[in-house]
Design a protein around this motif. Structure first.
Motif, PDB file in Angstrom:
ATOM      1  N   GLN A 148       0.838  -1.190   0.000  1.00 51.97           N
ATOM      2  CA  GLN A 148       0.000   0.000   0.000  1.00 51.97           C
ATOM      3  C   GLN A 148       0.878   1.246   0.000  1.00 51.97           C
ATOM      4  O   GLN A 148       1.993   1.243   0.513  1.00 51.97           O
ATOM      5  N   ARG A 189      -8.083   6.607   8.616  1.00 45.25           N
ATOM      6  CA  ARG A 189      -8.504   5.880   7.418  1.00 45.25           C
ATOM      7  C   ARG A 189      -7.386   5.980   6.388  1.00 45.25           C
ATOM      8  O   ARG A 189      -6.848   7.068   6.145  1.00 45.25           O
ATOM      9  N   SER A 246      -7.963  -8.199  -3.262  1.00 45.84           N
ATOM     10  CA  SER A 246      -8.750  -7.040  -2.858  1.00 45.84           C
ATOM     11  C   SER A 246      -7.953  -5.789  -3.205  1.00 45.84           C
ATOM     12  O   SER A 246      -6.790  -5.661  -2.815  1.00 45.84           O
ATOM     13  N   GLN A 306      -8.150  -1.528  -3.228  1.00 51.36           N
ATOM     14  CA  GLN A 306      -8.862  -0.355  -2.749  1.00 51.36           C
ATOM     15  C   GLN A 306      -8.213   0.901  -3.301  1.00 51.36           C
ATOM     16  O   GLN A 306      -6.986   1.063  -3.217  1.00 51.36           O
ATOM     17  N   HIS A 322      -8.678   5.314  -3.868  1.00 52.06           N
ATOM     18  CA  HIS A 322      -9.363   6.538  -3.465  1.00 52.06           C
ATOM     19  C   HIS A 322      -9.104   7.588  -4.528  1.00 52.06           C
ATOM     20  O   HIS A 322      -8.026   8.186  -4.570  1.00 52.06           O
ATOM     21  N   THR A 334     -14.363   6.155  -2.375  1.00 53.23           N
ATOM     22  CA  THR A 334     -13.655   4.872  -2.401  1.00 53.23           C
ATOM     23  C   THR A 334     -14.139   4.011  -3.559  1.00 53.23           C
ATOM     24  O   THR A 334     -15.332   3.971  -3.863  1.00 53.23           O
ATOM     25  N   ARG A 371     -13.540  -0.101  -4.643  1.00 49.28           N
ATOM     26  CA  ARG A 371     -12.968  -1.331  -4.097  1.00 49.28           C
ATOM     27  C   ARG A 371     -13.389  -2.513  -4.953  1.00 49.28           C
ATOM     28  O   ARG A 371     -14.556  -2.630  -5.345  1.00 49.28           O
ATOM     29  N   THR A 398     -13.112  -6.723  -4.752  1.00 48.94           N
ATOM     30  CA  THR A 398     -12.779  -7.922  -3.981  1.00 48.94           C
ATOM     31  C   THR A 398     -13.308  -9.115  -4.747  1.00 48.94           C
ATOM     32  O   THR A 398     -14.519  -9.226  -4.982  1.00 48.94           O
TER      33      THR A 398
END
Length: 1024
Positions: free
Chosen positions: A312, A338, A362, A364, A366, A395, A397, A399
């Motif tokens: 990340q 967050r 997964s 994520q 932004h 957001t 996402r 998954t």
């Protein structure tokens, strides 16, 4: 099992011949591929093209082989849709035999068939075979195929010759020192097998003129044989390489583009299991000037099968998550964080056939930074207005789970860039994931040692040199002999080799000087010696040394390099390409770190700013502010634990690496308390970091691209950070300082010549000897009773007052006395001295010294060069520490200033603040607990060293409480480097313990400055 394997090989040999060599990695132009790699890449491309070219109709009616092949050659040019330079379209099909009137004729009628299948059907009817070569496809007569000798080179694991290492023989029983019977001869060791003998043992024929040789230096197996037998070799090599460890790499690319374009790519990808063409098309559009297609997200992650990994690059954004009121409507605020940015979590599983990958993933994203707005509500108990910030976070996402094949790309998903100005436009984001399998077993071995000057090599022999740690063979010679045997401990290396399966050859020699082993022997014996040396290295004690580099470079440059090395198991070439960009001023070093640890021992390394900030604000029962503080390390943090494989060259690694991309970012949030109806504000802090948690399988001496991220908090520059991890396995040899000093004497002594020597021994040497002499013992009696000859004229005398043993004897016998004295020293009481040096200097110099030292067991030369640079003013000597302790006893050394700082703030009922202060030692803190090994030479210390790299930094913090009263107080940040590890280090050697980028001073951020910590461990024996 062997018969079943041979049957499979024989069945495979009956099939039409195609190259069975595994495709090698496509190497970027910047990385200068070797000719062998280039050949393998060319073959892989041709095979792929043959599968992709589809011929609508193939119709032959009694055609000659030449006519049929010419038709296929022409069609391949017409139907080749792959991008290629002029003149490279189609497949060059070369027929090596002539048509004959009596030859076979071909009749076929095929529809929509690939070129590969059409060629296979054609050659089957023509009783021919074809082979894919770098320049085209060679078609030859089956009889020539089965009879001609051809040479092929295979890349094999470095331990290829160790397939059948015999079990280590048990040490012979201890000899009776008082027995007159000669010692029994050790059992004969059968000769070790050569490469050709290993291949013959699995059923591969070697007719007259066939041969097989293995180069231990390059890990290349060169085989000359018939083509069917070469295919058997290829199948066997494939069977052993498939058993090697493998990791799986994942590259994530997120592209923004016009909605219609993204939808077209989605539709095209929905008709195939591989979206690589669509990703390639979009990436080409990204390169166009003024293009409205751009890359908005990048990530690279590698892990082992079945291991969950994360990477990340985020901002830990603090926000007010709760505003609570007490019975009197007094407000308290709770903050949470967050992660804003890009986060990837992935767990792949590689199928048993290594051709499928099952992934759970997964992602994520932004698209926009958090948006804050003020919200007000009426508090019912008091009727007052409460006001507080509310945060909106956009957001996206994904998954999911999917199945892919190595090298394929998945179009994972589409999202709108929510929260941005483009949300209302027809703009979409597309996420692509590409997976690759990286085979650890295909890595090359280490480089050869420099070739020595040899006056003349006997006929039929060759000279070979290898890098072998000093003292390696002496340790195994001693291990295999009874404790009382001093003569055999000093047997020549060549004699020991011949006693361990090396066929005796007249004129053969073996010399081990320093770290260079020089062999003069037959080619077969050189193979055997390499195998025996590899087994000694495998069984030796090892530590793992890790070097991490994080570099910043243009995003397009790093993306291209990452794409080109995706299937390689070693990313050394990519790191070299980025370092070359640094030299050109096109890239920069962000961070460098070095740490070493034992197998199975978790090590941690931190170079951080310990930033203290307000974490909680509330109101107590009396309406007074209630505060809490937290400290967060900001900088470079590594936690790593290695496990060395049974082969002695692969390493399983579990690690977590975090690097902060920007300083802590402070801002203020505003509130209104409904009880007092007064505004108040609080400070909050955001942290920017890149973090990767994964598990890897690596080969010693190789480099891995650990992560590829777009850093947060550094503006909008189109740059990426690439972090590389290099792993070195360091062999720790139990060789004493005395032996090292003795071996460094200029010229070998004549064993029959006489000499004198003095030894420093314990004062009670004459009374504690393990040998039982007559009541009135002398030094000579003790030595003779231990089996050391004293010819006429030889003398030995010991002075208890000075603890000096004086001996005159032949050099041959003095060598035996050396061994005897060393055995006494090993059991003498001893303490361990640790000396630490902290140095600071230019990054280019210290990185070079680290690269030079990483694979070595003694770093004294590097320390001496650094200390020489201190004298010239290039390097600063910041600190020195020394501590002495016994084995198994923890010792500490501290040199510090006790700095007082505020750690807590309370407010009494009258509104008067009270400040709680604590002492913090600022300086150098060292904890050291060594354990001496059974050999009396190897030390296993556990270490913790903390050093402050800059003075404490006090920063003022202020807030307004719920009653509108200002409150101001000082908080203190500390700048530290801390290492916790356990290593193995031989007596008298030096080790680089740490290399890092310090924190806390402006010049550390602006200039390429590093700090290095060297330690030296010495055993002090009683009487020394």
């Amino acid at each position: 099992m062997r018969r079943a394997f041979l049957l499979l090989l024989l069945l495979a040999s009956a099939l039409p011949v195609q190259s069975q060599e595994p495709a090698k990695d496509k190497t970027p132009p910047q990385i200068s591929p070797t000719p062998k790699q280039a050949d393998l890449d060319a073959k892989a491309r041709l095979r792929q093209k043959m599968d992709e070219i589809i011929i609508p109709s193939v119709h032959f009616e009694k055609a000659t082989p030449r006519q049929a092949l010419e038709f296929l050659r022409t069609k391949s040019r017409e139907l080749d849709k792959s991008p290629a330079a002029s003149g490279e379209k189609g497949i060059n099909i070369i027929l090596r035999t002539q048509d004959s009137p009596e030859g076979p004729r071909i009749t076929l009628d095929l529809k929509n068939v690939s070129l590969a299948k059409a060629l296979l059907a054609t050659t089957e009817q023509a009783v021919m075979v074809y082979r894919v070569e770098p320049l085209g496809v060679l078609v030859s007569d089956m009889h020539a195929y089965r009879g001609e000798r051809h040479t092929r080179t295979f890349k094999v694991p470095p331990d290829f010759l160790s397939c059948e290492i015999p079990p280590a023989a048990a040490p012979p029983p201890a000899a009776d020192p008082f027995s007159d019977a000669p010692p029994s001869a050790p059992a004969a060791v059968p000769p070790l097998k050569t490469a050709q003998q290993i291949l013959e043992a699995v059923g591969i024929p070697f007719p007259e003129g066939a041969s097989a040789t293995f180069s231990p230096v390059t890990s290349l197996l060169t085989v000359t044989n018939t083509l069917p037998n070469l295919d058997l070799v290829a199948a066997y090599i494939l069977s052993i390489t498939q058993q090697s460890p493998a990791t799986i790499a994942c590259t994530l690319t997120v592209i923004e583009g016009p909605g219609e374009l993204i939808r077209q790519a989605s539709a095209a990808s929905s008709r195939t299991t591989n979206a690589a063409p669509e990703l390639s098309r979009l990436l080409n559009l990204v390169k166009n000037p003024g293009s409205d297609v751009r890359i908005v997200g990048d990530a690279f992650l590698e892990t082992k099968s079945g291991t969950r990994a994360t990477t990340q690059a985020v901002c830990d954004h603090a926000y007010a998550s709760d505003l609570t009121m007490d019975a009197k409507s007094r407000a308290s605020v709770t903050h949470d964080t967050r992660q804003i940015g890009l986060a990837l979590e992935w767990e792949p599983t590689l199928g048993a056939d290594r051709t499928t990958i099952e992934s759970s993933i997964s992602i994520q994203l932004h698209p926009a930074p958090p948006a804050s707005r003020q919200v007000s509500i009426t508090e019912p108990a008091s009727g007052g207005t409460a006001e507080f910030p509310s945060t909106d976070i956009a957001t996206a996402r994904f998954t999911t789970g999917f199945t892919s094949t190595p090298g394929s790309t998945k179009f994972l998903g589409i999202t709108k860039p929510v929260g941005t100005s483009k949300q209302s436009a027809d703009i979409l984001w597309a996420a692509f994931v590409t997976t690759h399998v990286r085979h650890v077993g295909s890595l090359p071995s280490s480089n050869p040692a420099p070739q020595p000057q040899v006056a003349q090599t006997p006929a039929g022999m060759s000279t070979a040199t290898f890098n072998v740690p000093e003292g390696l063979f002496e340790a195994f010679i001693e291990e295999s002999q009874p404790p009382q045997s001093l003569v055999t401990k000093h047997m020549p290396l060549q004699t020991w080799l011949e006693a361990n399966g090396i066929t005796p050859v007249k004129g053969a020699t073996a010399e081990h000087n320093g770290s260079v082993l020089t062999i003069i022997n037959t080619s077969d014996n050189i193979e055997r010696i390499a195998r025996l040396t590899g087994e000694c290295l495998r069984r030796s004690c090892k530590t793992a040394a890790f070097t991490l580099h994080t570099l910043q470079a243009p995003a397009s440059f790093l993306r291209e390099l990452t794409h080109q090395i995706a299937t390689t198991a070693d990313d050394t070439a990519m790191l070299a390409a980025v370092e070359a960009a640094v030299a050109r001023g096109e890239a920069t070093f962000i961070d460098t770190l070095f740490v070493e640890t034992r197998a199975g021992t978790r090590a941690t390394h931190e170079s951080v700013r310990e930033h203290t900030h307000l974490s909680t604000f509330g109101t107590d029962a009396k309406g007074q502010p209630k505060l809490a503080f937290a400290t967060r390390p900001v900088g470079s943090i590594l936690e790593i634990e290695p496990t060395v494989g049974s082969d002695g060259r692969t390493v399983e690694i579990t690690l977590a690496h975090q690097l902060h991309s920007a300083p802590p970012e402070a801002r203020r949030e505003h509130f209104r308390d409904p009880s007092s109806n007064k505004p108040f504000d609080l400070p909050v802090v955001d942290f920017h970091s890149a973090k990767t948690v994964t598990g890897l399988s690596v080969n010693k001496g190789t480099t891995k691209l650990l992560s590829l991220n777009r850093p947060t908090g550094r503006g909008d520059a189109d740059v990426l950070w690439a972090t590389f991890l290099k792993c070195d396995l360091v062999t720790q040899v139990p060789i004493s300082r005395q032996k090292v000093a003795e071996k460094k004497k200029q010229a070998p002594l004549d064993p029959k010549a006489w000499n004198t020597r003095m030894y420093h021994l314990p004062p009670d040497f004459l009374s504690v000897s393990s040998v039982t002499p007559p009541p009135r013992r002398t030094a000579r009696m003790i030595l003779e009773a231990s089996g050391i000859p004293f010819p006429e004229g030889a003398i030995a005398s010991f002075n208890p007052a000075t603890s000096i043993l004086f001996v005159k004897n032949t050099n041959e016998n003095l060598a035996l006395i050396d061994a005897y004295v060393e055995s006494i020293r090993r059991v003498a009481p001893k303490t361990i001295v640790l000396t630490a040096h902290i140095l600071q200097g230019p990054g280019t110099l210290l990185r070079r010294l680290t690269a030079q030292a990483a694979s070595k067991g003694d770093h004294r030369i590097e320390l001496e060069e650094a200390l020489a640079a201190v004298k010239s003013g290039t390097v600063q000597h910041l600190n020195t520490a020394r501590i002495e302790t016994k084995s198994g006893t923890r010792a500490t050394s501290e040199q510090a200033v006790e700095h007082t700082s505020v750690t807590d703030v309370t407010v009494n009922a009258d509104g008067v603040p009270a400040f709680v202060q604590k002492m913090r030692e600022v300086g150098l803190h060292l904890e050291f607990e060594p354990v001496v090994g059974a050999d009396g030479i190897l030390l296993e210390p556990s270490l913790t060293l903390e050093s402050h790299t800059a003075p404490p930094l006090e920063h003022r913090e202020h807030l307004t409480d719920t009653q509108g009263r200002p409150l101001e107080f000082p908080l203190t940040d500390y700048f530290t480097t801390k290492i916790t590890t356990g290593i193995t280090i031989p007596d008298g050697t030096t080790r680089l313990l740490s290399l890092c980028k310090p924190t806390g001073k402006p010049e550390f951020e602006k200039e390429d400055i590093l700090q290095a910590i060297f330690i030296t461990c010495d055993l002090l024996r009683a009487g020394e």
